[in-house]
Motif scaffolding. Sequence first.
Motif, PDB file in Angstrom:
ATOM      1  N   ASN A  66      39.002 -38.748  10.601  1.00 11.26           N
ATOM      2  CA  ASN A  66      37.837 -38.513  11.462  1.00 11.26           C
ATOM      3  C   ASN A  66      37.187 -39.828  11.888  1.00 11.26           C
ATOM      4  N   ILE A  67      37.137 -40.774  10.969  1.00 13.57           N
ATOM      5  CA  ILE A  67      36.516 -42.067  11.318  1.00 13.57           C
ATOM      6  C   ILE A  67      37.382 -42.773  12.365  1.00 13.57           C
ATOM      7  N   ALA A  68      38.700 -42.740  12.161  1.00  9.23           N
ATOM      8  CA  ALA A  68      39.600 -43.365  13.150  1.00  9.23           C
ATOM      9  C   ALA A  68      39.458 -42.665  14.505  1.00  9.23           C
ATOM     10  N   GLN A  69      39.267 -41.347  14.496  1.00  2.78           N
ATOM     11  CA  GLN A  69      39.106 -40.609  15.757  1.00  2.78           C
ATOM     12  C   GLN A  69      37.832 -41.042  16.493  1.00  2.78           C
ATOM     13  N   ALA A  70      36.760 -41.308  15.728  1.00  2.00           N
ATOM     14  CA  ALA A  70      35.511 -41.755  16.377  1.00  2.00           C
ATOM     15  C   ALA A  70      35.730 -43.112  17.050  1.00  2.00           C
ATOM     16  N   PHE A  71      36.496 -43.983  16.400  1.00  2.74           N
ATOM     17  CA  PHE A  71      36.791 -45.284  17.020  1.00  2.74           C
ATOM     18  C   PHE A  71      37.699 -45.115  18.239  1.00  2.74           C
ATOM     19  N   TYR A  72      38.621 -44.168  18.143  1.00  2.00           N
ATOM     20  CA  TYR A  72      39.497 -43.869  19.287  1.00  2.00           C
ATOM     21  C   TYR A  72      38.646 -43.396  20.477  1.00  2.00           C
ATOM     22  N   LEU A  73      37.703 -42.481  20.194  1.00  2.00           N
ATOM     23  CA  LEU A  73      36.822 -41.991  21.257  1.00  2.00           C
ATOM     24  C   LEU A  73      36.015 -43.150  21.846  1.00  2.00           C
ATOM     25  N   ALA A  74      35.520 -44.005  20.981  1.00  2.00           N
ATOM     26  CA  ALA A  74      34.729 -45.143  21.471  1.00  2.00           C
ATOM     27  C   ALA A  74      35.574 -45.979  22.434  1.00  2.00           C
ATOM     28  N   GLY A  75      36.854 -46.147  22.108  1.00  2.00           N
ATOM     29  CA  GLY A  75      37.748 -46.907  22.987  1.00  2.00           C
ATOM     30  C   GLY A  75      37.897 -46.220  24.337  1.00  2.00           C
ATOM     31  N   LEU A  76      38.044 -44.898  24.319  1.00  2.00           N
ATOM     32  CA  LEU A  76      38.172 -44.151  25.580  1.00  2.00           C
ATOM     33  C   LEU A  76      36.913 -44.306  26.421  1.00  2.00           C
ATOM     34  N   HIS A  96      38.552 -31.138  10.485  1.00  2.00           N
ATOM     35  CA  HIS A  96      39.960 -31.399  10.165  1.00  2.00           C
ATOM     36  C   HIS A  96      40.904 -30.842  11.225  1.00  2.00           C
ATOM     37  N   ARG A  97      40.355 -30.132  12.217  1.00  2.00           N
ATOM     38  CA  ARG A  97      41.216 -29.568  13.272  1.00  2.00           C
ATOM     39  C   ARG A  97      41.252 -30.442  14.523  1.00  2.00           C
ATOM     40  N   THR A  98      40.317 -31.382  14.632  1.00  2.00           N
ATOM     41  CA  THR A  98      40.260 -32.218  15.838  1.00  2.00           C
ATOM     42  C   THR A  98      41.514 -33.080  15.948  1.00  2.00           C
ATOM     43  N   ARG A  99      42.043 -33.158  17.182  1.00  2.00           N
ATOM     44  CA  ARG A  99      43.143 -34.081  17.456  1.00  2.00           C
ATOM     45  C   ARG A  99      42.678 -35.077  18.522  1.00  2.00           C
ATOM     46  N   ARG A 100      43.411 -36.161  18.633  1.00  2.00           N
ATOM     47  CA  ARG A 100      43.016 -37.162  19.643  1.00  2.00           C
ATOM     48  C   ARG A 100      43.042 -36.566  21.047  1.00  2.00           C
ATOM     49  N   THR A 101      43.960 -35.621  21.287  1.00  2.00           N
ATOM     50  CA  THR A 101      44.018 -35.003  22.622  1.00  2.00           C
ATOM     51  C   THR A 101      42.723 -34.233  22.932  1.00  2.00           C
ATOM     52  N   ASP A 102      42.046 -33.753  21.893  1.00  2.00           N
ATOM     53  CA  ASP A 102      40.757 -33.084  22.127  1.00  2.00           C
ATOM     54  C   ASP A 102      39.727 -34.086  22.642  1.00  2.00           C
ATOM     55  N   LEU A 103      39.833 -35.310  22.161  1.00  2.00           N
ATOM     56  CA  LEU A 103      38.883 -36.341  22.587  1.00  2.00           C
ATOM     57  C   LEU A 103      39.230 -36.832  23.996  1.00  2.00           C
ATOM     58  N   ASP A 104      40.533 -36.877  24.302  1.00  2.00           N
ATOM     59  CA  ASP A 104      40.947 -37.194  25.684  1.00  2.00           C
ATOM     60  C   ASP A 104      40.324 -36.173  26.636  1.00  2.00           C
ATOM     61  N   LEU A 105      40.436 -34.902  26.248  1.00  2.00           N
ATOM     62  CA  LEU A 105      39.900 -33.821  27.082  1.00  2.00           C
ATOM     63  C   LEU A 105      38.387 -33.961  27.242  1.00  2.00           C
ATOM     64  N   LEU A 106      37.708 -34.274  26.149  1.00  2.00           N
ATOM     65  CA  LEU A 106      36.251 -34.431  26.215  1.00  2.00           C
ATOM     66  C   LEU A 106      35.871 -35.482  27.262  1.00  2.00           C
ATOM     67  N   VAL A 107      36.544 -36.599  27.238  1.00  2.00           N
ATOM     68  CA  VAL A 107      36.207 -37.682  28.171  1.00  2.00           C
ATOM     69  C   VAL A 107      36.482 -37.239  29.605  1.00  2.00           C
ATOM     70  N   ARG A 108      37.646 -36.630  29.811  1.00  2.00           N
ATOM     71  CA  ARG A 108      37.986 -36.146  31.162  1.00  2.00           C
ATOM     72  C   ARG A 108      36.958 -35.147  31.675  1.00  2.00           C
ATOM     73  N   GLU A 109      36.601 -34.197  30.829  1.00  2.00           N
ATOM     74  CA  GLU A 109      35.693 -33.126  31.257  1.00  2.00           C
ATOM     75  C   GLU A 109      34.271 -33.645  31.452  1.00  2.00           C
ATOM     76  N   THR A 110      33.874 -34.608  30.645  1.00  2.00           N
ATOM     77  CA  THR A 110      32.530 -35.183  30.818  1.00  2.00           C
ATOM     78  C   THR A 110      32.447 -35.865  32.180  1.00  2.00           C
ATOM     79  N   VAL A 111      33.477 -36.606  32.519  1.00  2.00           N
ATOM     80  CA  VAL A 111      33.479 -37.304  33.810  1.00  2.00           C
ATOM     81  C   VAL A 111      33.533 -36.283  34.952  1.00  2.00           C
TER      82      VAL A 111
END
Length: 495
Positions: free
Chosen positions: A388-398, A466-481
Amino acid sequence: MDAVQEPLGLVAEETLDPPDWADVQALSHQVIDDAVDYLRDIRDRPVWREMPADVREAFAAPLPRSPAPLDAVYGEVSRTVMSYPMGNIHPRFWSWYMGSSNFTGALGDFLAAIQGSNLGGGNHAAGLMDGQVVNWCKEMLGFPASAGGTLVSGGSMANIIGLTVARNVKAGIDVREHGVAAIEKPLRFYGSDQIHSCHRKAMEALGLGNRALRRIPTDAGLRIDIAALRAAISEDRAAGFKPACVIGTAGTVNTGAIDDLQALARLAHEEGLWFHIDGCIGALIAIAPENAHRVAGIEWADSVALDPHKWLHAPFEVGCALVRDAAAHRRTFAVTPEYLESTPRGLASGEWLHDYGLQTSRGFRALKVWMALKEHGVEKFGRLIDQNIAQAFYLAGLIEAEPLLELAALPTINIACFRYQPGLAGEALKALNTEIMLRLQEQGIAALSDTTVHGEHWLRVAITNHRTRRTDLDLLVRETVRLGHEIAPQGAASS
Ligand SMILES: Cc1ncc(COP(=O)(O)O)c(C=O)c1O
């Protein structure tokens, strides 16, 4: 012995057990099958959706006076409750601060209810398991085995337990007997200006009042300013207050900032204060191999609040309070009325677990935690925290890579704050981002929340899932924009 004759003409005695267990068995199989499908297919459903009027109306129905078949009752639950959940078990739920539950834990809750024990205490297996899970929590945090502890409903109650012991130990009088009015010098507790709101409620409930909790300014990383804390303590001493307790936060709710726990432990020792840690978010980072260093010093606290219903993903509710001085913990809460005396053998020879908190009757919260820990082993939970911590950093990068998004700051742990920024400011920017957040929810895409950091409004993503995947964060960024583009002209017009 002769059988006791039932007097003729008496009505049959009633029970809540079914007349035919086979019917219940069939329905129960259905419930379990549906439950498995429910979790298996969670990703295919919207994170959240608004309830239609007829569903809302169902909750205004009057008290049922006549019976209904259980399958009809279950049908109604499926149509209403199961169909309109909060959504926190969904892979794209990142609002506020939740855990995402797990099936084994749910089985644990079911079995706990079937077995039905009251964990107020007594000599039975559930009581021993309750103590075992508390011991496991100590082990996870590096607390001594001799420490006390108790399972409670959640982090807020776990904090109250720790702070109550702190108050009683530092009061200088017998608070239980004489009350807070008899305390000679008003007690002062300290925490950062990022402290969770449950501490205010704790101060109020403890009779000390909100002002007894001094909020100390934070540094640029939103960690308590140690020099400012020292200054506040000496100022209070000079003004006739009694500094009693410093509350460190291991993972603030706004941004996940972790106070310098080692520095706080040293300061508390030098100043003779109780050192409590609110570790509802971050205490369990102690089991995460890549990030455990961030909470070094947690094992030095006098008391810690942690929350297995967050990063151990236990179904709600379960929190845990640990208190280094087990005797002080017990002295704070133990009462032995004549109807709850211990016996040398038998049922009342087990420990009275209600002596460690405010509840008398207690649910069997340990089983759901125990079963999931046994099934997966603690190391997997540690890896999931790292993930989860790595995912937050991944999101920050996106976010940093997307020109229309602005990141508040690099995450410390699993919380990232950001916003859509098409060149607006103030209330217009807040209105635009609030609208994006609401549409993300209403369209069932993702659940975020929002907050204010350094006076600025941000969308907030807390990945305890524990169900979040990086692709969910990709989607979040796309949909927010996408939503930002859709709404921005209105946002710009209202600026
Ligand atoms: C830092 C912190 N402390 C305390 C709490 C309260 O915990 P609970 O909601 O389990 O009562 C929370 C909840 O998110 C939290 O983030």
